[in-house]
Enzyme design. Structure first.
Site, short mmCIF file in Angstrom:
data_model
loop_
_atom_site.label_atom_id
_atom_site.label_comp_id
_atom_site.label_asym_id
_atom_site.label_seq_id
_atom_site.Cartn_x
_atom_site.Cartn_y
_atom_site.Cartn_z
N GLU A 1 -3.23 6.06 -0.76
CA GLU A 1 -3.06 6.81 -1.99
C GLU A 1 -3.00 5.93 -3.23
OE1 GLU A 1 -0.85 10.94 -0.88
OE2 GLU A 1 0.43 9.26 -1.39
N PRO B 1 0.83 -1.21 0.00
CA PRO B 1 0.00 0.00 0.00
C PRO B 1 0.87 1.26 0.00
CG PRO B 1 -0.70 -1.55 1.71
CD PRO B 1 0.61 -2.04 1.20
N LYS B 2 0.40 2.29 -0.69
CA LYS B 2 1.08 3.59 -0.66
C LYS B 2 0.30 4.49 0.28
CE LYS B 2 2.99 7.32 -3.40
NZ LYS B 2 2.69 8.26 -2.30
N TRP B 3 0.95 4.87 1.39
CA TRP B 3 0.28 5.59 2.47
C TRP B 3 0.33 7.09 2.26
CZ3 TRP B 3 -2.03 1.92 5.20
CH2 TRP B 3 -1.45 0.65 5.22
#
Length: 300
Positions: free
Chosen positions: A176, A27-29
């Protein structure tokens, strides 16, 4: 033992959310990229991607590093703040400028978590030359062996495309997008990781342009508030020539009484230079993809 953190590995944008073959997805935080080093003797460094020392702003992360991590460990990850069911980037911005008592109070009010996605150093071993898959296995072992817990959090990783696709449903909580990392790649200061960002589109009204009416370069956009006033919301990136030509056929000069008459618009962060704009009749609606830009200090 003397050692230092390597320069961070960076990302390049991709248009597809599909997990490439030979890659893992994470996941892109919506947070601050940060590297964390714990040296023997109790010295801790939490630094930004640009090398800014953020240790004093996040005392709870420093405390967790000292109590949970062994000496001579280097990590890479993301600082995040969770509030009201979602990640709130603005709280990180508010915390960054605080030190001492102010930082401690902010840690109690807006506690941060450090989401760890890479292990760069462990004891006397420099792991940056290892392949991602091997570093990931060592990172998971570190969390298991030492019982690491909040505010230290292990970032999920998968090679299953179906799982990666499910993560895209977390955008309402502040995710994101996705980050793709080649399984056999070492950690190097290059733009080799791939990032896919979920794009949100919205409609906005064209209130002004830069360039000229015949060849607009960028668009200044607005939305009407509840009182019916056209409020400035942002400026587009540079238009392609084709998009500029299309827009030129739709816009017309503004008559007297434009809601932005007499306004000035900044050319960007850190500058007092005003844009040279041409006000237009606010009757053209554009669908735009909304993104977030940040300066070197992390401001949006």
């Amino acid at each position: 033992m003397t050692w230092s953190l390597p320069q961070p590995m960076l990302t390049v944008s991709v248009d597809s959310p599909a997990l490439p073959a030979g890659h893992a997805a994470e996941p892109k935080w919506d947070g601050f990229r940060a590297q964390l080093a714990v040296h023997s003797g109790g010295r801790v460094l939490l630094r930004s991607r640009q090398g800014t020392d953020m240790t004093g702003s996040f005392p709870e992360i420093r405390a967790a590093a000292l109590t949970q991590l062994p000496a001579d460990v280097g990590l890479d990850g993301e600082l995040v703040v969770w509030e009201s069911g979602r990640l709130v980037f603005e709280r990180l911005q508010q915390r960054l400028a605080r030190r001492g008592k102010g930082a401690s109070e902010a840690a109690g009010r807006w506690p941060a978590h450090y989401v760890v996605f890479d292990l760069l150093r462990h004891g006397d071993a420099d792991l940056s030359g290892w392949a991602y898959a091997r570093r990931r296995a060592a990172l998971e072992e570190l969390f298991t062996e030492h019982g690491l817990a909040g505010p230290l959090t292990l970032c999920p990783s998968t090679t299953d495309p179906a799982v990666a696709e499910q993560w895209l449903g977390w955008t309402a909580a502040g995710l994101e997008g996705l980050c793709f990392k080649r399984l056999d790649e070492s950690y190097r200061p290059v733009r080799s990781w791939k990032k896919y960002k979920v794009r949100v589109t919205t409609e906005a009204i064209v209130g002004a342009v830069t360039g000229s009416l015949a060849a607009p370069r960028t668009v200044l956009l607005g939305r009407y508030d509840r009182a019916g006033r056209l409020q400035y919301t942002g400026r587009s990136t540079t238009l392609s020539q084709a998009a500029g030509r299309t827009l030129a056929e739709l816009i017309s000069p503004s008559p007297a009484g434009h809601p932005w008459e007499g306004w000035t618009f900044s050319a960007g962060w850190g500058t007092q230079r005003a844009l040279d704009v041409h006000l237009v009749q606010p009757d053209v609606v554009m669908e735009v993809a909304v993104d977030v830009a940040r300066d070197a200090a992390g401001r949006r």
